[in-house]
Each structure stands twice: as C-alpha cells, then as structure tokens.
Design a protein around this motif. Sequence first.
Motif, PDB file in Angstrom:
ATOM      1  N   GLU A  83       0.819  -1.217   0.000  1.00 22.47           N
ATOM      2  CA  GLU A  83       0.000   0.000   0.000  1.00 22.47           C
ATOM      3  C   GLU A  83       0.856   1.271   0.000  1.00 22.47           C
ATOM      4  O   GLU A  83       0.642   2.148  -0.833  1.00 22.47           O
ATOM      5  N   PRO A  84       1.862   1.380   0.909  1.00 20.81           N
ATOM      6  CA  PRO A  84       2.746   2.552   0.810  1.00 20.81           C
ATOM      7  C   PRO A  84       3.445   2.627  -0.546  1.00 20.81           C
ATOM      8  O   PRO A  84       3.674   3.712  -1.073  1.00 20.81           O
ATOM      9  N   LYS A 200      -8.603  -6.450   6.123  1.00 19.60           N
ATOM     10  CA  LYS A 200      -8.396  -4.994   6.091  1.00 19.60           C
ATOM     11  C   LYS A 200      -7.885  -4.562   4.711  1.00 19.60           C
ATOM     12  O   LYS A 200      -8.172  -3.467   4.256  1.00 19.60           O
ATOM     13  N   LYS A 202      -8.698  -5.776   1.892  1.00 20.54           N
ATOM     14  CA  LYS A 202      -9.857  -5.825   0.978  1.00 20.54           C
ATOM     15  C   LYS A 202      -9.674  -6.672  -0.287  1.00 20.54           C
ATOM     16  O   LYS A 202     -10.580  -7.398  -0.674  1.00 20.54           O
ATOM     17  N   GLN A 255     -10.859 -15.744  11.177  1.00 17.48           N
ATOM     18  CA  GLN A 255     -10.486 -15.330  12.536  1.00 17.48           C
ATOM     19  C   GLN A 255     -11.372 -14.161  12.980  1.00 17.48           C
ATOM     20  O   GLN A 255     -11.897 -13.431  12.113  1.00 17.48           O
ATOM     21  N   ASP A 256     -11.510 -13.958  14.276  1.00 19.06           N
ATOM     22  CA  ASP A 256     -12.305 -12.843  14.779  1.00 19.06           C
ATOM     23  C   ASP A 256     -11.719 -11.532  14.275  1.00 19.06           C
ATOM     24  O   ASP A 256     -10.504 -11.378  14.176  1.00 19.06           O
ATOM     25  N   ALA A 257     -12.618 -10.594  13.985  1.00 17.87           N
ATOM     26  CA  ALA A 257     -12.221  -9.257  13.501  1.00 17.87           C
ATOM     27  C   ALA A 257     -11.297  -9.338  12.283  1.00 17.87           C
ATOM     28  O   ALA A 257     -10.381  -8.536  12.145  1.00 17.87           O
ATOM     29  N   VAL A 259     -11.825  -8.452   9.363  1.00 21.39           N
ATOM     30  CA  VAL A 259     -11.863  -7.270   8.484  1.00 21.39           C
ATOM     31  C   VAL A 259     -10.913  -6.174   8.954  1.00 21.39           C
ATOM     32  O   VAL A 259     -10.667  -5.214   8.237  1.00 21.39           O
ATOM     33  N   ALA A 260     -10.400  -6.315  10.182  1.00 18.45           N
ATOM     34  CA  ALA A 260      -9.444  -5.308  10.662  1.00 18.45           C
ATOM     35  C   ALA A 260      -8.011  -5.862  10.622  1.00 18.45           C
ATOM     36  O   ALA A 260      -7.080  -5.196  11.044  1.00 18.45           O
ATOM     37  N   ASP A 262      -4.531  -6.961   8.930  1.00 15.20           N
ATOM     38  CA  ASP A 262      -3.752  -6.720   7.719  1.00 15.20           C
ATOM     39  C   ASP A 262      -2.945  -7.968   7.354  1.00 15.20           C
ATOM     40  O   ASP A 262      -3.031  -9.001   8.028  1.00 15.20           O
ATOM     41  N   GLN A 415     -15.803  -5.804   1.217  1.00 18.31           N
ATOM     42  CA  GLN A 415     -15.584  -5.718   2.660  1.00 18.31           C
ATOM     43  C   GLN A 415     -16.900  -5.429   3.384  1.00 18.31           C
ATOM     44  O   GLN A 415     -17.166  -5.972   4.460  1.00 18.31           O
TER      45      GLN A 415
END
Lengths: 440, 295
Positions: A83-84, A200, A202, A255-257, A259-260, A262, A415
């Motif tokens: 991403e960077p 995260k 996407k 896994q839990d969460a 969507v958050a 990376d 997402q």
Amino acid sequence: MSKKALKVVVSVMLIAALIVSVFGLVQGNLTASASTQKTVKIKFLSNLPDRTSNQGKLEQMLIDSYMKANPNVKIEVEALQDEPYKQKFKVYVATNQMPDIFMVWGQPSFFLPVMKAGYAAEIKLDQIKDYGFKTSSLKDFMYNGKLYGLPRNTDFMVLYYNKGLFNKYKVKVPTTFDELLNAAKVFRKNGIAPIAINGKDKWILAILYQELVVKESGDQKLIYDAISKKSVAKNQILLKAAKDLVNLVNVGGFQDAFVAADYGAANNLFAQEKAAMYYMGSWEVGMAANPNFSESFKKNVDATYFPIISGGKGKKTDILAWHGGGYAVSASSKVKNEAMKLLLYMMHPTRWAKIGWQQGLVVPGQNWEKFMTGKETVLQKKLTQIFSSATSVSGTVWQDAFTPNFKTEAETLCQMLVAKAITPEKFLAKIEELAKLEVK
Amino acid sequence: MHRVLSDKRTILLLVLPGLLIYTFAILFPIILSVYLGMTDWSGIGRPNFIGLENFKKIIFTDTTFWKSLRNAILLALAYVFVQHPIALAFAIFIDKVGGRAEKIFRTIFFIPCVIPVVVTSRMWVSLYDPQYGLINKILDFLHLGFLKQQWLGDTKTALISVIIICMWQGFGWALLIYYAGLKGIPEELYEAARIDGATGVKLYTKITVPLLQPVIKVNFTIAIIYALKQMETVYLTTNGGPGDASQFLANYLYIRAFNSYQYGYANAISVLFVIACLAVNVLFQKIFKSENYEF
C-alpha cells in the motif's frame, strides 16, 4: 664531479621528476574522470521490504551479484509494503521523477494508465526471446502490441493448511465447501481460527468472492462478462456466491475481527499455528523455508485446491491464476540502457527463475519445471502439482480488470458484504451501479 | 524611526517575505486545488477541465463523503463533550494535588502525546484484538464476557473504537492547556470567594470555569480542527473500514487520490473540506461569543 656537471645532473633529475609527476597527475586525473564517468547510479523501487526471505531475498541477491559483476554500477533500492508502495509510486508519477527501474502490477487497474501515459520504456520482444515467458504471461504488460514490463511470478490462489492441526482435531482436509464449513465449526469450537485472512486489505476478499463464483459456475469468464454487460444484480450465480461468502462468515470461518486484520497479522496467525488454514497466493511458497518461522510450522504447512461447491459446476482444477508482479524501466530514465541491462540480467531464466525456484523463494513467471531438482519443499511440490493440473485459469482477477476506481470501490463493497453492512442483493446492485459508471 | 516605519516602501519590504511565503505555500496551492478539482485528472497524463462535475457528484451522490464528514463531526463532539470535561476535571485534580504527585500525574497524562501516533495506534490495535487483546481479556476477567466485541472489525463498534483511540491520544494536550490556564488564575480570587461564603463546586462553577473561558475556547478550536483533520489514526487502525463505517474526510481524500487514481476528484473533496472547516469554525466562534473576564 665538477660543480657544473653536478648542476646539470640535478637539473636533469628535477626536470625528469617534474615530467613524471605532471604525467602521473594527468594520468591520475584521466583515470579518475574516466571512473567518474563510468559510475552509474540506478534507482530501484521495490514492493518487497523484507530483504531476508522470499522474493525480497532473491531480488536483493540478484542486485548484489549485479553490482559485484559491474563495480561501476551502484543500485539504490527503495522497498516499501504494497500500500505505501502504491502511494509512493503515485507521488513519483505526479512529480515526474520515476525511479529507473520499478515494480509494477501487470493489471489494467495499475499498469495500463502507466503504459498509456508513456512512463515505461519499451522492451523489445527479441531481447527476451530465450527467457521462457509464455505470451499469455506478457499480455497484461503489453499495450498497443508493445511490451513494457516483465512478470516475475506465476500467481495463483490456494488454500494453505496446517497438517498438524487437522490431525490433532481429526478434521478432514476440505474438498467441498460443506466440508470447509464443517471444518470451520470444529476449529472454532476448539479455539483455533479456521481460516486466516487479511480482510483490512480488501483485495483478498474480492479474490475469494471470485473463487466462489468460479466454483459455483465453472465459468471463468462469467464475472467479467456480467460486469462488462452491466448485468450483475439479477445474476443468480453471482448472488449464490455472495451468499456462500456470507455463509462462511456466519459459521465463523475466519479469525475474529478479520476485516481489521492486515497482511502481517493474518500471516502471523497462520505461521504461529493459531489458524488452521490461510487463503493466500502462491507467492507464499517461501513459508516452508522461511528461517523466521518455527520448525513445527514448517513441518506442518501444506496447500490444497480451494474446495468445490456441491451443486456447483466448477472443478477443483479451475483456479485463479495470473502474472501479477513484475518490473518495468522508466522511459525517462537517464540511465535507461543500464537499467534495462539490469532488468534483463535479473530476469534471465538462470537467475530469477532458477535461483528463485531452487532456493524455494518464488514460483517464477517463466517455466520453472526444468529447474526442479527433487529437493523441493512440500509446498513447492504441491504448488507445482496444483498449477500444472489446472484445467482453467482466470487471468487478471475481476477487480483489477477495469479502472483503478472500480478496484477501490468493488473491494470496499466486498468488505461491506463480509462485514454484513450490506446484503448480498444490495452488494450486487451496487456492483452493477459501479460497472455502469466505470466500465465503458 | 517612526518615519522609517510609516514609509510604505519599508512596510512593503518588511511584509514581502511573509506575503511571498503565504502566496506560494498557501494561496497558490488552494487556487491550484480549486482548479484541479474542476478536472478529471488521474494524476497521470494531462487533466481535462470538467467544470463543477466533481463538486456536484460529491455533494449529491457521494454518501461516503457525507459519512466521513459526519464521523469527523462526531469526533469533534466527543472531544468537546467527553474528552474536555474529563481533561478539565483531571487538570483541577492535578492542580490541587500539588507537590511531587502533581509532577508525576502531569507526566503520566502527557505520555500518549509524546509517543508517535503509529506506535499508539498499533498498541490500540493489539488492545482491541478479539483473540489476545487486553480489553476483551479484562471483560472476561470481570465476568462481563457478554460485552466482548470485535472492536475494530465490526461496523457497529469500529467508529466508537477509533474515537476512543483519538480521545486517548489527545487527552494530554487538552489537559495541559487547561492546567496552564488554571495556573494563571490567582489564588486570591478563591480566598476572597471563600471569605464571602462560597464553597466546593460553587468555587469552580463561579470562578474557575468563567475565568477559563478563553482557554476553553482555544482548546475547543484546536480539538475541532484536529477532529476534522483526523487521518493517521484512522489510516493505521481501520483505514475507514469495515466498508466506510469509520471513514474520515482526510483519509477518504487520500484513498480517492492514491488508490482510485482520482486526483481531480480528491482535490474537489479537499476544497469542500476546507470550506467545511471554515464553516464549522465560524459557527463555533459565533456560538462561543463570550465576555472577557479580567483579573
């Protein structure tokens, strides 16, 4: 010796010394200026910040060996996470200060605007005729019949799994979607995350959605055609695949969460043996040889096809595969020829493909089977088998096949679907709306 | 000296460097942004002029833009109505404690402000983690397991979770400014009020809060601007997700410019962003018109 003779000798010696020193000075200057002229600086922009394992290690090895073979060449590497990387790349483009050689994703959503605007230098097909690239692998690096980049990998999606955890909880490695759902339930009951995924980021969610579409339909073109024809909302197969994805979320398949989470978080969860499966691409082949991972993990890691869906038309051998990452040379580079030489050096089949494969670091974009030694890791063997048995491949994945904004928006919608912020029906309606705006 | 300073050429000469810096560093980029906002420039190649198309699209059809603005305003309200009363209460507490404890508390509360945002954000991502995060573990320990959440991964809790991080990170600044304000109120005023019979809470409501009004105003202004500009924490924790549930204007602008290759559109957002900031500040100044107390 007379006084006069001594004067003459001393004078001659002084003159000789003067001549020699002047000559030496000139010679030295010539040498210095010659070497200054010859020193070449090449700026290299990479998306592989880890220089000690996987592709990053291979890239650095080849850069080092090139500098060793060409002492007048200095290669400055700037390596950033994906991403960077994209953002820095954009800044370079906007300020017209492109690095001499840079990584590109051979996808219309990334590379097409770059090729169209003339930022990449042409690579003559003659130059790579012995490099073992298949024409299909070069397709997305070409524009108007001209080649502007070289792919470094063969990318395809698989389901990595941990043999140890499957044995411990007596779970069958899933071959059907129902078995995958059941496996997820068992692992969840035992406090193990079933599938590690980096929601995260996407893009992985959009790829997984396409995987389900292919397994439902058996038709690799379906999703592209539906978007191109802007007839998405009422397509029952696309709807079923969206529901499958939500179903997988509902049984706690990730896994839990998630969507958050990376890339690093998902990868660590699997590598620390806290997740039984990991949905990811073949570029993770180096996991089995990664010195940073535990011996127990390396012994247990394996890969399989993504499961088929009962009632679906897709075969397990219908896989999502493309040639994503690669390299291009800047068209405006002051050292274009040197950068091109470096690119051709790195991508020579005896280097990127041979060394990369034999050290278990990559699945190359060139033919790698001729470099097999029999000493491959389990993952290398399994990935080779999965890819060579493929009966159909997707090419560039759906979200990357159109405009950059289509990609951003479609991935966000995926997402939202898995986060249950929108229903599968609304998801498809939104994708159709997006297609009408973005796809000409 | 007076003649020199009242000479117009001298004034111009003295003002010129600042004026030039302002023109090239602020005015020119804003004008350029307005122009680019009227193009369909992708950041690559040449821009096409498309008039007010981007602005119309943002205002009338872009739900994420409005959601981002709403989230920024919610954060501003959280600063003003939650963070600041607590910060003021703690500032009064620290001021009253005195001695060594005062220094220790002051340092403790200011620690989050000196740690880079990237570090505190990563720390909070770990704290919120549903598997190994401290927050869910504490809830379990307190037999409040039913309150456990997938904090950053759920559309219902992502925004509030991000707001909590932002409030925590900025708490030290808010506290420090109130604390400095409190130190400026002369002790005699309290003594006089006590002689007149004022006690307890009355001392604070009648003396402290009115006299702190200029400080409160500055603190609120800083908080509102900070809320509208919020970017780093969002980018490092949820990146606006899931979907656009925790999206903020600056982050959204960034996504449009760098992920979607919509540089023109992002510039149009930035222009509206500046207008929104100015509007909120003007509104705030009007609401907060106060008398000036002198002491």
